[in-house]
Scaffold this motif. Sequence first.
Motif, PDB file in Angstrom:
ATOM      1  N   MET A   1       0.783 -15.862  -5.577  1.00 53.32           N
ATOM      2  CA  MET A   1       0.210 -14.799  -4.745  1.00 53.32           C
ATOM      3  C   MET A   1       0.922 -13.482  -5.051  1.00 53.32           C
ATOM      4  SD  MET A   1       0.002 -14.591  -0.623  1.00 53.32           S
ATOM      5  CE  MET A   1      -1.698 -14.412  -0.213  1.00 53.32           C
ATOM      6  N   PRO A   2       0.149 -12.390  -5.238  1.00 52.59           N
ATOM      7  CA  PRO A   2       0.776 -11.102  -5.565  1.00 52.59           C
ATOM      8  C   PRO A   2       1.629 -10.574  -4.409  1.00 52.59           C
ATOM      9  CG  PRO A   2      -1.641 -10.912  -5.530  1.00 52.59           C
ATOM     10  CD  PRO A   2      -1.293 -12.319  -5.194  1.00 52.59           C
ATOM     11  N   THR A   3       2.664  -9.839  -4.795  1.00 52.95           N
ATOM     12  CA  THR A   3       3.542  -9.209  -3.815  1.00 52.95           C
ATOM     13  C   THR A   3       2.838  -8.047  -3.129  1.00 52.95           C
ATOM     14  OG1 THR A   3       5.406  -9.796  -5.218  1.00 52.95           O
ATOM     15  CG2 THR A   3       5.815  -8.164  -3.520  1.00 52.95           C
ATOM     16  N   LEU A   4       1.955  -7.384  -3.865  1.00 56.17           N
ATOM     17  CA  LEU A   4       1.236  -6.211  -3.363  1.00 56.17           C
ATOM     18  C   LEU A   4      -0.254  -6.489  -3.422  1.00 56.17           C
ATOM     19  CD1 LEU A   4       1.216  -3.177  -2.537  1.00 56.17           C
ATOM     20  CD2 LEU A   4       1.247  -2.630  -4.980  1.00 56.17           C
ATOM     21  N   ASN A   5      -0.936  -6.287  -2.315  1.00 56.22           N
ATOM     22  CA  ASN A   5      -2.388  -6.447  -2.248  1.00 56.22           C
ATOM     23  C   ASN A   5      -3.021  -5.148  -1.769  1.00 56.22           C
ATOM     24  OD1 ASN A   5      -2.820  -9.432  -2.742  1.00 56.22           O
ATOM     25  ND2 ASN A   5      -1.312  -9.503  -1.106  1.00 56.22           N
ATOM     26  N   TRP A   6      -4.201  -4.862  -2.287  1.00 57.10           N
ATOM     27  CA  TRP A   6      -4.917  -3.668  -1.839  1.00 57.10           C
ATOM     28  C   TRP A   6      -5.343  -3.862  -0.391  1.00 57.10           C
ATOM     29  CZ3 TRP A   6      -5.030   1.034  -3.435  1.00 57.10           C
ATOM     30  CH2 TRP A   6      -5.921   1.925  -2.825  1.00 57.10           C
ATOM     31  N   SER A   7      -5.210  -2.805   0.396  1.00 58.30           N
ATOM     32  CA  SER A   7      -5.646  -2.843   1.788  1.00 58.30           C
ATOM     33  C   SER A   7      -6.082  -1.446   2.204  1.00 58.30           C
ATOM     34  CB  SER A   7      -4.503  -3.321   2.692  1.00 58.30           C
ATOM     35  OG  SER A   7      -3.510  -2.310   2.795  1.00 58.30           O
ATOM     36  N   ASP A   8      -6.723  -1.363   3.352  1.00 59.08           N
ATOM     37  CA  ASP A   8      -7.146  -0.064   3.883  1.00 59.08           C
ATOM     38  C   ASP A   8      -5.956   0.874   4.085  1.00 59.08           C
ATOM     39  OD1 ASP A   8      -9.736  -0.972   3.881  1.00 59.08           O
ATOM     40  OD2 ASP A   8      -9.837  -1.319   6.044  1.00 59.08           O
ATOM     41  N   ALA A   9      -4.783   0.330   4.322  1.00 60.16           N
ATOM     42  CA  ALA A   9      -3.588   1.156   4.530  1.00 60.16           C
ATOM     43  C   ALA A   9      -3.229   1.956   3.281  1.00 60.16           C
ATOM     44  CB  ALA A   9      -2.406   0.287   4.948  1.00 60.16           C
ATOM     45  N   LEU A  10      -3.738   1.546   2.126  1.00 61.74           N
ATOM     46  CA  LEU A  10      -3.451   2.258   0.879  1.00 61.74           C
ATOM     47  C   LEU A  10      -4.532   3.268   0.510  1.00 61.74           C
ATOM     48  CD1 LEU A  10      -2.097  -0.760  -1.229  1.00 61.74           C
ATOM     49  CD2 LEU A  10      -0.784   0.961   0.034  1.00 61.74           C
ATOM     50  N   GLU A  11      -5.597   3.321   1.278  1.00 59.90           N
ATOM     51  CA  GLU A  11      -6.684   4.289   1.036  1.00 59.90           C
ATOM     52  C   GLU A  11      -6.221   5.691   1.417  1.00 59.90           C
ATOM     53  OE1 GLU A  11     -10.030   4.122   0.077  1.00 59.90           O
ATOM     54  OE2 GLU A  11     -10.012   1.967  -0.309  1.00 59.90           O
ATOM     55  N   LEU A  12      -6.501   6.659   0.539  1.00 57.20           N
ATOM     56  CA  LEU A  12      -6.170   8.059   0.824  1.00 57.20           C
ATOM     57  C   LEU A  12      -7.408   8.925   0.988  1.00 57.20           C
ATOM     58  CD1 LEU A  12      -3.123   8.553  -1.567  1.00 57.20           C
ATOM     59  CD2 LEU A  12      -3.113   8.147   0.908  1.00 57.20           C
ATOM     60  N   ASP A  13      -8.582   8.309   0.989  1.00 60.32           N
ATOM     61  CA  ASP A  13      -9.843   9.017   1.168  1.00 60.32           C
ATOM     62  C   ASP A  13     -10.067  10.083   0.089  1.00 60.32           C
ATOM     63  OD1 ASP A  13     -12.292   9.411   2.434  1.00 60.32           O
ATOM     64  OD2 ASP A  13     -11.493  10.994   3.724  1.00 60.32           O
ATOM     65  N   LEU A  14      -9.640   9.745  -1.105  1.00 60.87           N
ATOM     66  CA  LEU A  14      -9.893  10.572  -2.281  1.00 60.87           C
ATOM     67  C   LEU A  14     -10.326   9.585  -3.368  1.00 60.87           C
ATOM     68  CD1 LEU A  14      -9.494  13.671  -2.529  1.00 60.87           C
ATOM     69  CD2 LEU A  14      -7.439  13.168  -3.832  1.00 60.87           C
ATOM     70  N   PRO A  15     -11.637   9.430  -3.566  1.00 55.73           N
ATOM     71  CA  PRO A  15     -12.161   8.311  -4.362  1.00 55.73           C
ATOM     72  C   PRO A  15     -11.516   8.092  -5.727  1.00 55.73           C
ATOM     73  CG  PRO A  15     -13.953   9.416  -3.245  1.00 55.73           C
ATOM     74  CD  PRO A  15     -12.716  10.239  -3.001  1.00 55.73           C
ATOM     75  N   LEU A  16     -11.353   9.135  -6.522  1.00 55.04           N
ATOM     76  CA  LEU A  16     -10.787   8.931  -7.849  1.00 55.04           C
ATOM     77  C   LEU A  16      -9.325   8.486  -7.765  1.00 55.04           C
ATOM     78  CD1 LEU A  16     -11.404   8.931 -10.838  1.00 55.04           C
ATOM     79  CD2 LEU A  16     -10.882  11.368 -10.904  1.00 55.04           C
ATOM     80  N   MET A  17      -8.578   9.065  -6.851  1.00 54.00           N
ATOM     81  CA  MET A  17      -7.184   8.662  -6.672  1.00 54.00           C
ATOM     82  C   MET A  17      -7.117   7.221  -6.164  1.00 54.00           C
ATOM     83  SD  MET A  17      -4.114  10.394  -4.392  1.00 54.00           S
ATOM     84  CE  MET A  17      -3.765  11.801  -5.429  1.00 54.00           C
ATOM     85  N   ASP A  18      -7.968   6.895  -5.203  1.00 50.58           N
ATOM     86  CA  ASP A  18      -7.985   5.526  -4.680  1.00 50.58           C
ATOM     87  C   ASP A  18      -8.335   4.527  -5.781  1.00 50.58           C
ATOM     88  OD1 ASP A  18      -7.202   6.215  -2.087  1.00 50.58           O
ATOM     89  OD2 ASP A  18      -9.279   6.451  -1.401  1.00 50.58           O
ATOM     90  N   GLU A  19      -9.240   4.901  -6.674  1.00 48.88           N
ATOM     91  CA  GLU A  19      -9.611   4.016  -7.788  1.00 48.88           C
ATOM     92  C   GLU A  19      -8.407   3.768  -8.699  1.00 48.88           C
ATOM     93  OE1 GLU A  19     -12.369   4.381 -11.729  1.00 48.88           O
ATOM     94  OE2 GLU A  19     -13.230   5.129  -9.856  1.00 48.88           O
ATOM     95  N   HIS A  20      -7.683   4.834  -9.032  1.00 49.38           N
ATOM     96  CA  HIS A  20      -6.465   4.685  -9.845  1.00 49.38           C
ATOM     97  C   HIS A  20      -5.470   3.754  -9.147  1.00 49.38           C
ATOM     98  CE1 HIS A  20      -6.859   7.680 -13.100  1.00 49.38           C
ATOM     99  NE2 HIS A  20      -7.552   8.395 -12.235  1.00 49.38           N
ATOM    100  N   HIS A  21      -5.337   3.934  -7.854  1.00 49.77           N
ATOM    101  CA  HIS A  21      -4.368   3.124  -7.096  1.00 49.77           C
ATOM    102  C   HIS A  21      -4.783   1.660  -7.032  1.00 49.77           C
ATOM    103  CE1 HIS A  21      -2.822   6.987  -4.964  1.00 49.77           C
ATOM    104  NE2 HIS A  21      -2.292   6.827  -6.165  1.00 49.77           N
ATOM    105  N   ARG A  22      -6.065   1.397  -6.827  1.00 48.39           N
ATOM    106  CA  ARG A  22      -6.549   0.005  -6.831  1.00 48.39           C
ATOM    107  C   ARG A  22      -6.266  -0.650  -8.182  1.00 48.39           C
ATOM    108  NH1 ARG A  22     -11.103   2.124  -5.099  1.00 48.39           N
ATOM    109  NH2 ARG A  22     -11.342   2.191  -2.869  1.00 48.39           N
ATOM    110  N   ASP A  23      -6.514   0.093  -9.248  1.00 46.67           N
ATOM    111  CA  ASP A  23      -6.271  -0.426 -10.594  1.00 46.67           C
ATOM    112  C   ASP A  23      -4.779  -0.696 -10.817  1.00 46.67           C
ATOM    113  OD1 ASP A  23      -8.995  -0.251 -11.086  1.00 46.67           O
ATOM    114  OD2 ASP A  23      -8.832   1.590 -12.285  1.00 46.67           O
ATOM    115  N   PHE A  24      -3.922   0.147 -10.267  1.00 44.21           N
ATOM    116  CA  PHE A  24      -2.478  -0.071 -10.375  1.00 44.21           C
ATOM    117  C   PHE A  24      -2.084  -1.360  -9.660  1.00 44.21           C
ATOM    118  CE2 PHE A  24       1.881   0.302  -8.879  1.00 44.21           C
ATOM    119  CZ  PHE A  24       2.553   0.644 -10.047  1.00 44.21           C
ATOM    120  N   VAL A  25      -2.578  -1.537  -8.443  1.00 44.59           N
ATOM    121  CA  VAL A  25      -2.289  -2.751  -7.672  1.00 44.59           C
ATOM    122  C   VAL A  25      -2.754  -3.980  -8.456  1.00 44.59           C
ATOM    123  CG1 VAL A  25      -2.894  -4.031  -5.563  1.00 44.59           C
ATOM    124  CG2 VAL A  25      -2.256  -1.613  -5.422  1.00 44.59           C
TER     125      VAL A  25
END
Length: 163
Positions: A1-25
Motif C-alpha cells: 500500500m502506498p505511503t501517499l494517496n491522492w485525496s481531496d485534501a491535496l486539491e488546490l482548485d487549479l486544474p493543471l497544478m492538481d493534475e501535476h500533483h496527482r501524477d506525482f503521487v
Amino acid sequence: MPTLNWSDALELDLPLMDEHHRDFVDAVAAVEAAEDGALLPAWCALIVHTDEHFGAEDRWMLDTHFAAANCHSLQHLMVLRVLHDVEQRARDGDLGLLREMARELATWFPQHLQSMDAALALHLRNVGYDASTGSVLRPEALPAQPITGCGGTACSPPDQTPG
C-alpha cells in the motif's frame, strides 16, 4: 500500500497544478510498489515527471513576478538534486536508500503542497493566470516587486505578499 494517496485534501482548485500533483503521487506510489528489478526505472520516471512538474511551476512563478531565486524554486532545485543523488546511489547498488527516499517524498510532498504550492495557487488565481497559455488576465494584480519568498504570508515580507 502506498505511503501517499491522492485525496481531496491535496486539491488546490487549479486544474493543471492538481493534475501535476496527482501524477506525482502516482509516480511515488509506482516507486513504492516496484520490485527491485523495476525500481530504478520507476525512480527515473519519477525524476522525469518531477523535473517537468517543477519546471512548469517555476515558469508560472516567473510569469507572475516571482524572483528567479525565490525559496519555492530553490526548494525544487534541492529536491531534484537529492533525487539525482539517490539515483546514482541506487545505480551503485543502494536500493534501500531509494526506497527510504520514496517514503520521505511521501512525507514531504503534502507539506510542500499545503504551504508553498497552496500559496502559489492562490497567487495564480489572484492574478488570473492561465497556465495553458501563460497569460495573466489581471496584470494590475501582479506584485510591483518580484516575490522573493515562497509567496505565502508566512515567508514573504508584507510588501511582497501575493494578491
